[in-house]
Scaffold this motif. Structure first.
Motif, mmCIF file in Angstrom:
data_model
loop_
_atom_site.group_PDB
_atom_site.id
_atom_site.type_symbol
_atom_site.label_atom_id
_atom_site.label_comp_id
_atom_site.label_asym_id
_atom_site.label_seq_id
_atom_site.Cartn_x
_atom_site.Cartn_y
_atom_site.Cartn_z
ATOM 1 N N MET A 186 0.923 -1.290 0.053
ATOM 2 C CA MET A 186 -0.058 0.226 -0.031
ATOM 3 C C MET A 186 0.672 1.304 0.036
ATOM 4 O O MET A 186 2.116 1.181 0.525
ATOM 5 N N LEU A 187 0.425 2.121 -0.614
ATOM 6 C CA LEU A 187 0.944 3.516 -0.577
ATOM 7 C C LEU A 187 1.142 4.116 0.780
ATOM 8 O O LEU A 187 -0.056 4.131 1.486
ATOM 9 N N LYS A 188 2.268 4.760 1.173
ATOM 10 C CA LYS A 188 2.190 5.258 2.542
ATOM 11 C C LYS A 188 3.001 6.769 2.436
ATOM 12 O O LYS A 188 4.182 6.892 1.982
ATOM 13 N N VAL A 193 -3.760 9.585 1.129
ATOM 14 C CA VAL A 193 -3.942 8.891 0.159
ATOM 15 C C VAL A 193 -5.295 8.732 -0.097
ATOM 16 O O VAL A 193 -5.952 8.080 1.030
ATOM 17 N N GLU A 220 -8.656 7.338 -2.319
ATOM 18 C CA GLU A 220 -9.431 6.561 -3.396
ATOM 19 C C GLU A 220 -10.744 7.042 -3.786
ATOM 20 O O GLU A 220 -11.600 7.130 -3.049
ATOM 21 N N VAL A 236 -7.391 6.103 2.396
ATOM 22 C CA VAL A 236 -6.918 4.576 2.527
ATOM 23 C C VAL A 236 -5.547 4.678 3.106
ATOM 24 O O VAL A 236 -5.194 3.592 3.804
ATOM 25 N N SER A 237 -4.993 5.879 3.357
ATOM 26 C CA SER A 237 -3.584 5.742 4.241
ATOM 27 C C SER A 237 -3.281 7.358 4.394
ATOM 28 O O SER A 237 -3.645 8.028 3.866
ATOM 29 N N VAL A 285 -8.137 6.805 8.653
ATOM 30 C CA VAL A 285 -8.367 5.900 7.527
ATOM 31 C C VAL A 285 -9.788 5.517 7.626
ATOM 32 O O VAL A 285 -10.383 5.173 8.671
ATOM 33 N N TYR A 339 -1.392 2.849 -8.881
ATOM 34 C CA TYR A 339 -0.673 1.900 -7.893
ATOM 35 C C TYR A 339 -1.153 0.662 -8.049
ATOM 36 O O TYR A 339 -2.415 0.503 -7.635
ATOM 37 N N GLU A 340 -0.674 -0.669 -8.436
ATOM 38 C CA GLU A 340 -1.278 -1.887 -8.609
ATOM 39 C C GLU A 340 -2.655 -1.679 -9.416
ATOM 40 O O GLU A 340 -3.477 -2.372 -9.026
ATOM 41 N N LYS A 385 -4.940 0.686 -9.606
ATOM 42 C CA LYS A 385 -5.888 1.365 -9.051
ATOM 43 C C LYS A 385 -5.409 2.968 -8.972
ATOM 44 O O LYS A 385 -4.097 3.231 -8.914
ATOM 45 N N TYR A 418 -5.334 6.528 -7.401
ATOM 46 C CA TYR A 418 -5.107 7.315 -6.061
ATOM 47 C C TYR A 418 -4.905 8.743 -5.900
ATOM 48 O O TYR A 418 -4.410 9.165 -7.358
#
Length: 88
Positions: free
Chosen positions: A1-3, A10, A12, A40-41, A54, A70-71, A73, A75
């Protein structure tokens, strides 16, 4: 996951397919991005006093942040100062 770093979060935002009155489906590239999304983060510098956690649904300024894929999806990485409200 992005931090994210510092006081960034972050977000979504769900892609919603939009249809015109005549039945034409508008692709996401043909319309403005939504100004709401789900957190999400969060960065390490964000604490309870900032009022964001979150899972919150937030409203943010238009054209704020940086879009990242990212992956597979999409964001938005955004500074907390561009958050306008948390939806209850």
């Amino acid at each position: 996951m992005l931090k994210p770093l510092q006081k960034r979060i972050v977000i979504e935002y769900p892609e919603v397919e939009e249809t015109t009155a005549s039945g034409l489906v508008l692709p996401s590239s043909a319309k403005e991005k939504k100004q709401t999304g789900f957190v999400v983060s969060i960065g390490n510098d964000i604490d309870d006093e900032d009022g964001i956690k979150v899972g919150d649904q937030v409203i943010f300024e238009q054209h704020a942040g940086t879009e990242v894929t990212y992956e597979g999806k999409d964001y938005l990485v955004i500074d907390i100062k561009h958050i306008l409200a948390v939806l209850a």
